[in-house]
Design an enzyme around this catalytic site. Structure first.
Site, short mmCIF file in Angstrom:
data_model
loop_
_atom_site.label_atom_id
_atom_site.label_comp_id
_atom_site.label_asym_id
_atom_site.label_seq_id
_atom_site.Cartn_x
_atom_site.Cartn_y
_atom_site.Cartn_z
CB ALA A 166 33.50 65.25 36.70
CD1 TRP A 168 30.88 63.06 38.64
CD2 TRP A 168 30.28 65.04 39.47
NE1 TRP A 168 31.97 63.57 39.29
CE2 TRP A 168 31.64 64.80 39.81
CE3 TRP A 168 29.70 66.24 39.90
CZ2 TRP A 168 32.40 65.71 40.54
CZ3 TRP A 168 30.45 67.14 40.63
CH2 TRP A 168 31.79 66.87 40.94
CB CYS A 169 30.77 68.52 36.75
SG CYS A 169 31.01 70.31 36.72
N PRO A 170 27.51 69.72 36.33
CG PRO A 170 26.32 71.19 37.69
CD PRO A 170 27.15 69.96 37.74
NE ARG A 173 24.78 67.30 33.11
CZ ARG A 173 24.74 67.10 34.42
NH1 ARG A 173 25.58 66.22 34.98
NH2 ARG A 173 23.90 67.76 35.18
#
Length: 459
Positions: A166, A168-170, A173
């Site tokens: 996802a 938005w997921c750190p 990323r």
């Protein structure tokens, strides 16, 4: 002789000679009925005498214990064990997360089959060193997959690995540059023709459908597909460095068996249709209002609240020391039932992001037996509720509050003298009443008979 005469004079039950008595049919019937009544009353009173009576008293709880045990067995039908965390908090400021002492977790298939015990403390995952880079500048070399392309690649390749992420997921990323570097190195290796390393954005429309069908609960999730099947039964749980991922590919590209990867702790096998978890054990909590709850927790994943389903069943939930079946049989039915109120209940989350909470009011109860040691237990009442938890992660919450009062139940033996008095009263009372009734009937019938005789003579 004078003493014998005196004893005769105090005889209460003087006898009438049998020749001076008269037996009647009505009197015999009344006597038989009175005997049956006396026998019935005697049997019921004797049975009541044998039963144990109890008295109940309520006093302030004088227990000196600072903590109390909670024994539980909860089945979460849609939360994998590697994400199930038992947390404890109370009004004194205690907050314990992911409690693992005295707790066991068993993996559960979607149809209820036992998949074996899960580790209560999963192996920590090593991550590549975090670098301050612009995510947008990282080349996206690995293919973006949807359901159709996943089926195409799994049918053609020996090994397919997919990174479900996802944006938005750190953690997603952080994995992205590692994944792209590993992909680039694998594509330049000798087995590039047999391997595909793809990725799926679970927030996109096409990727969201694939993530739903693959039962993705956390981000990032790396799935491994072998046997030319688009239904994965294996998740990569090894280190998130490009070296570790490349090594996994090297060892598994020509290996259709996942046994070695599972033994080395690099992958975890699941079943089709998702996975649940049975969490059971004992926790020791302060004797103050608080709660323990089971929720999703991970040190290397992020969760999307709307993707979590906290539906669960309660096998048992008791307070204090566990009572064996023989000990429970000693307790009255209502006390034994209130000892484990939630046992065998199921609770469904009908909407997304729904927290299921149970409010338990706990009362300390002591049962004093006539011939055995006192038995300490706890009764409780339960009220259940569910609500949407906004942006927070849903949970299965068990809130408890211990009453300051203690119930004492004491067995009491019935007095034999009281029983004997009742028997005498029954026999004497029935005998007297039926005697009066017999006299009324006898004299009534005799009076009627005499009147009939007089009328007959006059005619």
């Amino acid at each position: 002789k004078t003493q014998m005469e005196w004893l005769k004079s105090v005889h209460f039950y003087r006898k009438v000679p049998r020749d001076l008595t008269e037996a009647t049919l009505a009197g015999g019937t009344i006597s038989l009925i009175s005997s049956l009544i006396m026998a019935y009353l005697f049997i019921t009173n004797f049975s009541n005498y044998l039963q144990v009576e109890t008295s109940t008293a309520v006093r302030l709880d004088a227990s000196q214990e600072q903590k109390i045990l909670i024994n539980f067995n909860v089945t979460l039908h849609h939360l994998p064990c590697r994400f199930a965390s038992v947390d404890i908090s109370d009004i004194m400021g205690t907050h314990l997360q992911n409690v693992s002492a005295n707790i066991q977790k068993s993996r559960l298939g979607v149809s209820g089959q036992n998949l074996g015990r899960a580790t209560t403390t999963p192996k920590p995952i090593e991550h590549a060193e975090a670098k301050a880079v612009d995510i947008q500048s990282i080349p996206k070399l690995s293919p973006e997959l949807d359901e159709a392309s996943l089926k195409q690649f799994t049918a053609a390749k020996k090994l397919v690995m997919v990174n479900f992420y996802a944006p938005w997921c750190p953690w997603s990323r952080r994995l992205q540059p590692v994944w792209e570097e590993a992909y680039l190195n694998v594509m330049h290796s000798s087995h590039a023709a047999h391997v595909v390393m793809g990725k799926t954005d679970c927030t996109s429309p096409s990727g969201g459908e694939l993530c739903k069908h693959q039962h993705i609960h956390a981000f990032p999730t790396i799935r491994v597909y072998r046997h030319h099947s688009a239904i994965s039964h294996e998740s990569y749980v090894g280190d998130r460095t490009h070296e570790a991922i490349e090594k996994f590919v090297d060892l598994n590209v020509h290996d259709d068996d996942h046994t070695q990867a599972v033994q080395e702790g690099d992958s975890e096998v699941s079943v089709e249709g998702g996975e649940g978890c049975v969490v059971r054990g004992v926790v020791l909590v302060n004797r103050v209002p608080g709660n323990f709850h089971i929720s999703a927790h991970s040190k290397s994943h992020s969760f999307q609240p709307g993707k979590l389903n906290m539906s669960h069943s309660v096998g048992h939930m008791t307070f204090g020391r566990s009572l064996s079946a023989p000990m429970l049989r000693l307790l009255p039915g209502d006390v034994a039932a209130a000892h484990n109120v939630l046992a065998g209940t199921s609770h469904l989350a009908l909407d997304h992001n729904t927290t299921l909470e149970h409010y338990l009011k706990v009362v300390h109860t002591t049962y004093n037996f006539r011939s055995k040691k006192p038995l300490d237990t706890y009764q409780y009442t339960a009220n259940s509720n569910n609500y949407e938890d906004g942006g927070s992660l849903p949970a299965a919450v068990f809130s408890y509050d211990l009453s300051p009062m203690q119930v004492f139940v004491e067995e009491e033996a019935k007095s034999f003298a009281s029983f004997l008095t009742q028997i005498c009263a029954i026999i004497g009372g029935v005998f007297t009443v039926t005697g009066l009734f017999d006299g009324i009937v006898y004299h009534g019938v005799s009076g009627v008979q005499r009147r009939m005789d007089v009328l007959g003579k006059s005619i």
